[in-house]
Design a protein around this motif. Structure first.
Motif, PDB file in Angstrom:
ATOM      1  N   TYR A  96     -10.738   3.266  -0.085  1.00 21.16           N
ATOM      2  CA  TYR A  96     -11.699   3.221  -1.186  1.00 21.16           C
ATOM      3  C   TYR A  96     -10.956   3.512  -2.486  1.00 21.16           C
ATOM      4  CZ  TYR A  96     -14.918   3.717   2.713  1.00 21.16           C
ATOM      5  OH  TYR A  96     -15.587   3.535   3.882  1.00 21.16           O
ATOM      6  N   THR A  97     -11.407   2.869  -3.562  1.00 22.52           N
ATOM      7  CA  THR A  97     -10.734   3.033  -4.847  1.00 22.52           C
ATOM      8  C   THR A  97     -11.785   3.302  -5.911  1.00 22.52           C
ATOM      9  OG1 THR A  97      -9.116   1.398  -4.105  1.00 22.52           O
ATOM     10  CG2 THR A  97      -9.080   1.965  -6.436  1.00 22.52           C
ATOM     11  N   ASP A  98     -12.026   4.588  -6.179  1.00 19.72           N
ATOM     12  CA  ASP A  98     -12.958   4.868  -7.270  1.00 19.72           C
ATOM     13  C   ASP A  98     -12.193   4.758  -8.598  1.00 19.72           C
ATOM     14  OD1 ASP A  98     -15.303   5.484  -8.697  1.00 19.72           O
ATOM     15  OD2 ASP A  98     -15.999   6.814  -7.104  1.00 19.72           O
ATOM     16  N   VAL A  99     -12.915   4.923  -9.704  1.00 18.02           N
ATOM     17  CA  VAL A  99     -12.324   4.616 -11.010  1.00 18.02           C
ATOM     18  C   VAL A  99     -11.072   5.464 -11.267  1.00 18.02           C
ATOM     19  CG1 VAL A  99     -12.814   4.311 -13.453  1.00 18.02           C
ATOM     20  CG2 VAL A  99     -14.654   4.107 -11.798  1.00 18.02           C
ATOM     21  N   GLN A 100     -11.153   6.737 -10.904  1.00 17.91           N
ATOM     22  CA  GLN A 100      -9.994   7.605 -11.154  1.00 17.91           C
ATOM     23  C   GLN A 100      -8.781   7.178 -10.330  1.00 17.91           C
ATOM     24  OE1 GLN A 100     -10.712  11.846 -10.821  1.00 17.91           O
ATOM     25  NE2 GLN A 100      -8.665  12.348 -11.629  1.00 17.91           N
ATOM     26  N   ASP A 101      -9.016   6.724  -9.089  1.00 17.03           N
ATOM     27  CA  ASP A 101      -7.892   6.225  -8.270  1.00 17.03           C
ATOM     28  C   ASP A 101      -7.234   5.026  -8.956  1.00 17.03           C
ATOM     29  OD1 ASP A 101      -8.518   7.972  -6.072  1.00 17.03           O
ATOM     30  OD2 ASP A 101     -10.161   6.608  -5.583  1.00 17.03           O
ATOM     31  N   ALA A 102      -8.065   4.142  -9.504  1.00 12.72           N
ATOM     32  CA  ALA A 102      -7.537   2.937 -10.149  1.00 12.72           C
ATOM     33  C   ALA A 102      -6.717   3.291 -11.387  1.00 12.72           C
ATOM     34  CB  ALA A 102      -8.682   1.995 -10.529  1.00 12.72           C
ATOM     35  N   LEU A 112       3.197  -5.380 -10.806  1.00 14.06           N
ATOM     36  CA  LEU A 112       2.617  -4.433  -9.860  1.00 14.06           C
ATOM     37  C   LEU A 112       1.113  -4.634  -9.694  1.00 14.06           C
ATOM     38  CD1 LEU A 112       4.456  -1.123 -10.857  1.00 14.06           C
ATOM     39  CD2 LEU A 112       4.972  -2.675  -8.967  1.00 14.06           C
ATOM     40  N   SER A 113       0.728  -4.852  -8.435  1.00 11.23           N
ATOM     41  CA  SER A 113      -0.691  -4.936  -8.066  1.00 11.23           C
ATOM     42  C   SER A 113      -0.902  -4.148  -6.778  1.00 11.23           C
ATOM     43  CB  SER A 113      -1.109  -6.392  -7.819  1.00 11.23           C
ATOM     44  OG  SER A 113      -0.905  -7.195  -8.955  1.00 11.23           O
ATOM     45  N   PRO A 114      -0.524  -2.858  -6.753  1.00 12.41           N
ATOM     46  CA  PRO A 114      -0.660  -2.125  -5.486  1.00 12.41           C
ATOM     47  C   PRO A 114      -2.112  -2.154  -5.003  1.00 12.41           C
ATOM     48  CG  PRO A 114      -0.154  -0.628  -7.317  1.00 12.41           C
ATOM     49  CD  PRO A 114      -0.028  -2.018  -7.844  1.00 12.41           C
ATOM     50  N   ALA A 115      -2.284  -2.521  -3.732  1.00  9.13           N
ATOM     51  CA  ALA A 115      -3.638  -2.750  -3.215  1.00  9.13           C
ATOM     52  C   ALA A 115      -4.489  -1.481  -3.253  1.00  9.13           C
ATOM     53  CB  ALA A 115      -3.565  -3.300  -1.795  1.00  9.13           C
ATOM     54  N   THR A 116      -3.848  -0.331  -3.147  1.00  8.38           N
ATOM     55  CA  THR A 116      -4.597   0.938  -3.136  1.00  8.38           C
ATOM     56  C   THR A 116      -5.053   1.353  -4.536  1.00  8.38           C
ATOM     57  OG1 THR A 116      -2.455   2.016  -3.279  1.00  8.38           O
ATOM     58  CG2 THR A 116      -3.468   1.892  -1.094  1.00  8.38           C
ATOM     59  N   ASP A 168     -11.161  -5.663  -5.379  1.00  9.07           N
ATOM     60  CA  ASP A 168     -12.111  -5.963  -4.294  1.00  9.07           C
ATOM     61  C   ASP A 168     -12.235  -4.831  -3.291  1.00  9.07           C
ATOM     62  OD1 ASP A 168      -9.444  -6.640  -3.425  1.00  9.07           O
ATOM     63  OD2 ASP A 168     -10.340  -7.583  -1.667  1.00  9.07           O
ATOM     64  N   MET A 169     -11.508  -3.713  -3.482  1.00 13.32           N
ATOM     65  CA  MET A 169     -11.728  -2.578  -2.593  1.00 13.32           C
ATOM     66  C   MET A 169     -13.032  -1.871  -2.989  1.00 13.32           C
ATOM     67  SD  MET A 169      -9.447  -2.568  -0.297  1.00 13.32           S
ATOM     68  CE  MET A 169      -9.165  -4.340  -0.363  1.00 13.32           C
ATOM     69  N   LYS A 170     -13.766  -1.388  -1.990  1.00 13.18           N
ATOM     70  CA  LYS A 170     -15.011  -0.662  -2.267  1.00 13.18           C
ATOM     71  C   LYS A 170     -14.691   0.606  -3.063  1.00 13.18           C
ATOM     72  CE  LYS A 170     -17.347  -1.961   2.072  1.00 13.18           C
ATOM     73  NZ  LYS A 170     -18.627  -2.537   1.623  1.00 13.18           N
ATOM     74  N   TYR A 171     -15.634   1.032  -3.906  1.00 13.71           N
ATOM     75  CA  TYR A 171     -15.461   2.291  -4.639  1.00 13.71           C
ATOM     76  C   TYR A 171     -15.531   3.483  -3.682  1.00 13.71           C
ATOM     77  CZ  TYR A 171     -16.341  -0.426  -8.896  1.00 13.71           C
ATOM     78  OH  TYR A 171     -16.272  -1.336  -9.915  1.00 13.71           O
ATOM     79  N   ASP A 172     -16.513   3.426  -2.783  1.00 17.26           N
ATOM     80  CA  ASP A 172     -16.658   4.479  -1.782  1.00 17.26           C
ATOM     81  C   ASP A 172     -17.418   3.896  -0.587  1.00 17.26           C
ATOM     82  OD1 ASP A 172     -19.414   4.492  -2.324  1.00 17.26           O
ATOM     83  OD2 ASP A 172     -19.259   6.177  -3.708  1.00 17.26           O
ATOM     84  N   ALA A 173     -17.729   4.739   0.377  1.00 16.68           N
ATOM     85  CA  ALA A 173     -18.326   4.251   1.625  1.00 16.68           C
ATOM     86  C   ALA A 173     -19.679   3.578   1.404  1.00 16.68           C
ATOM     87  CB  ALA A 173     -18.477   5.415   2.608  1.00 16.68           C
ATOM     88  N   THR A 227       0.821  -1.212   0.000  1.00 19.50           N
ATOM     89  CA  THR A 227       0.000   0.000   0.000  1.00 19.50           C
ATOM     90  C   THR A 227       0.854   1.262   0.000  1.00 19.50           C
ATOM     91  OG1 THR A 227      -0.065  -0.084   2.404  1.00 19.50           O
ATOM     92  CG2 THR A 227      -1.918  -1.092   1.234  1.00 19.50           C
ATOM     93  N   LYS A 228       2.166   1.100   0.058  1.00 17.65           N
ATOM     94  CA  LYS A 228       3.073   2.256   0.083  1.00 17.65           C
ATOM     95  C   LYS A 228       3.866   2.298  -1.221  1.00 17.65           C
ATOM     96  CE  LYS A 228       2.630   3.202   4.672  1.00 17.65           C
ATOM     97  NZ  LYS A 228       1.907   2.049   5.114  1.00 17.65           N
ATOM     98  N   THR A 229       4.358   3.494  -1.555  1.00 16.47           N
ATOM     99  CA  THR A 229       5.182   3.597  -2.759  1.00 16.47           C
ATOM    100  C   THR A 229       6.667   3.467  -2.413  1.00 16.47           C
ATOM    101  OG1 THR A 229       5.167   5.990  -2.565  1.00 16.47           O
ATOM    102  CG2 THR A 229       3.505   4.997  -4.009  1.00 16.47           C
ATOM    103  N   VAL A 230       6.950   3.390  -1.105  1.00 13.60           N
ATOM    104  CA  VAL A 230       8.323   3.126  -0.674  1.00 13.60           C
ATOM    105  C   VAL A 230       8.416   1.629  -0.398  1.00 13.60           C
ATOM    106  CG1 VAL A 230      10.056   3.581   1.101  1.00 13.60           C
ATOM    107  CG2 VAL A 230       8.562   5.435   0.315  1.00 13.60           C
ATOM    108  N   ALA A 231       9.257   0.938  -1.163  1.00 13.15           N
ATOM    109  CA  ALA A 231       9.339  -0.527  -1.040  1.00 13.15           C
ATOM    110  C   ALA A 231      10.776  -0.967  -1.322  1.00 13.15           C
ATOM    111  CB  ALA A 231       8.360  -1.186  -2.003  1.00 13.15           C
TER     112      ALA A 231
END
Ligand code: TNX
Length: 529
Positions: free
Chosen positions: A433-439, A408-412, A417-422, A389-393
């Motif tokens: 939460y991962t909406d389309v733009q985040d993905a 690369l499959s960063p969970a964020t 399977d992460m919800k789009y929003d609450a 979930t971090k960009t430092v690895a």
């Protein structure tokens, strides 16, 4: 039969309403894709698109599919294309050897060398549509683009009215990454062969070329292993929530692998170990350090199980399983899991990985695993799959320095399977939460600090199934984020632009409606209806 009747009989539900509505407005004003705009709406974005204004090709009852003379593989791609086009057009579309450059032609000669091993060149003129590539995989990718240039109704399983107009132009296209993956967890909830095939068809449309199947976990063992039959007889008998579970016989699994291969998708099977093994431990008491089999597990906790690192039988078991899985796997990679081994000490984990990696090699395969396995110092050929979930690895940067190339499959970003929003009913939210733009809005080539761009082998979108039980629920989480991740894996970074992408994504929904894909209508996307 009217198209509407066909749709209703097939139970397309919501798609039916959409079709009728589209049909009604289309006569007054073209509210959905016109031939000219479809060239601008391809997902993943191609390397280069050059329209030929005023030129178009229309499929007709006499259209043939010409394939490279002498090539069985090109012919198979031609048959696949015919299989997509015949039900909706009602045309015969015979697949015949030919290189005339008329009709629809799939040729293995004459492509711009820039297309490389997986790219293609597509030319649409008044005479026809010609796809040229160096390989059948390239032709297959070109066919996916060609589909997207046709009206969305071409995806219907029943006859539609047409006309089947394709805009004139040239597309030159090839992938950014070799690994363009989707992962499906069939262990937490079991998905039938037909459900997995349905997902294979959906990911193929977006030029995904790897299907990673997460076949085993605490809640279920889903692949028949003939030398250890209780893994499925007992270990496959339930799932999260206590449902009946299920498993694939080896014959069913071979059928899935062949179905994927016919779509130029390589299956990467995952046997998760040494953690995530409760289903195996419950099936064979001797795999437990205390010799006592735990009960089957139907909850959604992680990190509580471990194979017994000190016992010889553990490695006999792993050897048998990997032998059988390798024999069922034409692809290069076996995924050995390695994630969240919280019930295994660090020295035990290293010992385990050190013993298992040679077994993978012994069975003629290359290992891939979740990123934790780099702790054990695997060889550079082994592929780490980053899910952090971090960009430092620093572990990933060090592995790259040793020569590893990372998926690369960063969970964020990439976890479907992460919800789009609450308000999202399905999914989890431990990575946020991962909406389309985040993905969509991240650059795989510059994501992990200090990781050289060329150390990235590709991008994969995992879909864990704790909260999903059927295709409709699967699709709700996968669409529209899967196409977003697929575009990051295929398209050059120079095409990356959220404001344009969201418009192209909106255009894809016409196709999802016809295909009956249950997508999430994110408010971030300007859907056209
Ligand atoms: C973490 S990420 C897991 C899975 C869960 C998932 C749920 C990783 C390699 N392991 O066991 O299903 O989170 O999001």
């Amino acid at each position: 039969m009217l198209p509407q009747q066909g749709a209703r009989r097939r139970g397309l539900g919501r798609a039916l309403t959409a079709l009728v509505f589209a049909g009604a407005v289309a006569t007054a004003a073209p509210a959905h894709a016109t031939p000219e705009t479809s060239l601008q709406h391809i997902v993943p974005a191609p390397v280069a698109v050059t329209p030929r204004p005023g030129v178009s090709f229309t499929l007709g009852a006499d259209t043939k599919i010409h394939t490279q003379p002498g090539s069985v593989e090109a012919r198979q791609v031609g048959e696949y294309l015919a299989g997509v086009l015949r039900p909706s057009t009602g045309y015969r579309l015979p697949v015949v050897p030919g290189a005339s450059g008329r009709h629809i032609s799939l040729l293995l000669v004459g492509a711009d060398p820039a297309v490389g091993a997986e790219g293609y060149q597509l030319d649409v003129t008044g005479r026809g549509a010609v796809i040229r590539a160096r390989t059948a995989a390239g032709l297959f990718a070109g066919v996916q683009t060609f589909r997207q240039l046709l009206p969305a109704e071409v995806e219907a399983k029943t006859r539609q009215r047409g006309p089947w107009v394709v805009p004139g132009g040239r597309v030159l296209d090839y992938p950014r990454y070799a690994h363009r993956g989707a992962m499906l967890d069939v262990a937490r909830h079991f998905f039938s062969v037909d459900e997995v095939k349905r997902y294979i068809d959906q990911i193929a449309l977006y030029k995904v070329n790897r299907l990673h199947l997460h076949l085993t976990d605490d809640q279920g063992w889903r692949l028949e292993i003939k030398s250890w039959p209780n893994l499925t007889a007992h270990g496959g008998s339930t799932e999260v929530g206590g449902g009946p579970g299920g498993y694939y016989t080896q014959e069913q699994y071979r059928d899935l692998v062949a179905y994927a291969a016919a779509r130029h998708i390589t299956v990467i099977p995952e046997i998760d170990m040494p953690g995530h093994t409760n289903a195996a431990l419950s099936s064979y008491p001797e795999l437990n350090c205390d010799g006592v089999a735990p009960p089957l597990y139907t909850g959604i906790d992680v990190g509580f199980s471990s194979l017994c690192i000190a016992k010889d039988i553990t490695y006999e078991f792993v050897d048998d399983v990997l032998r059988e899985v390798a024999a069922l796997t034409p692809g290069e990679y076996l995924h050995i899991g390695g994630d969240e081994a919280h019930a295994t000490t660090d020295p035990d984990f290293d010992l385990f990985i050190d013993k298992v990696l040679p077994l993978v090699e012994k069975h003629g395969k290359t290992a891939t695993g979740w990123h934790e396995f780099v702790k054990a110092g695997p060889p550079a050929s082994a592929v780490p799959q980053f899910w952090g979930t971090k960009t430092v690895a620093p572990d990933m940067v060090a592995a790259a320095a040793r020569g590893s190339r990372i998926v690369l499959s960063p969970a964020t970003k990439a976890y479907l399977d992460m919800k789009y929003d609450a308000n999202t009913k399905l999914g989890l939210s431990w990575a946020g939460y991962t909406d389309v733009q985040d993905a969509y809005d991240w650059n795989p080539g510059a994501y992990i600090e200090g990781l050289p761009a060329d150390a990235v082998r590709g991008v994969e979108a995992p879909l864990w199934s704790e909260t999903i039980t059927n295709s409709a629920e699967l699709e709700f989480l996968a669409f529209p984020r899967l196409p977003a991740i697929a575009e990051l894996a295929w398209s050059p970074w120079s095409t990356h632009d959220w404001d344009r992408f969201k418009v192209r994504l909106a255009a894809q929904a016409d196709r999802w409606d016809v295909l009956g894909v249950n997508y999430y209508a994110s408010p971030q996307v300007p859907w056209r209806r």
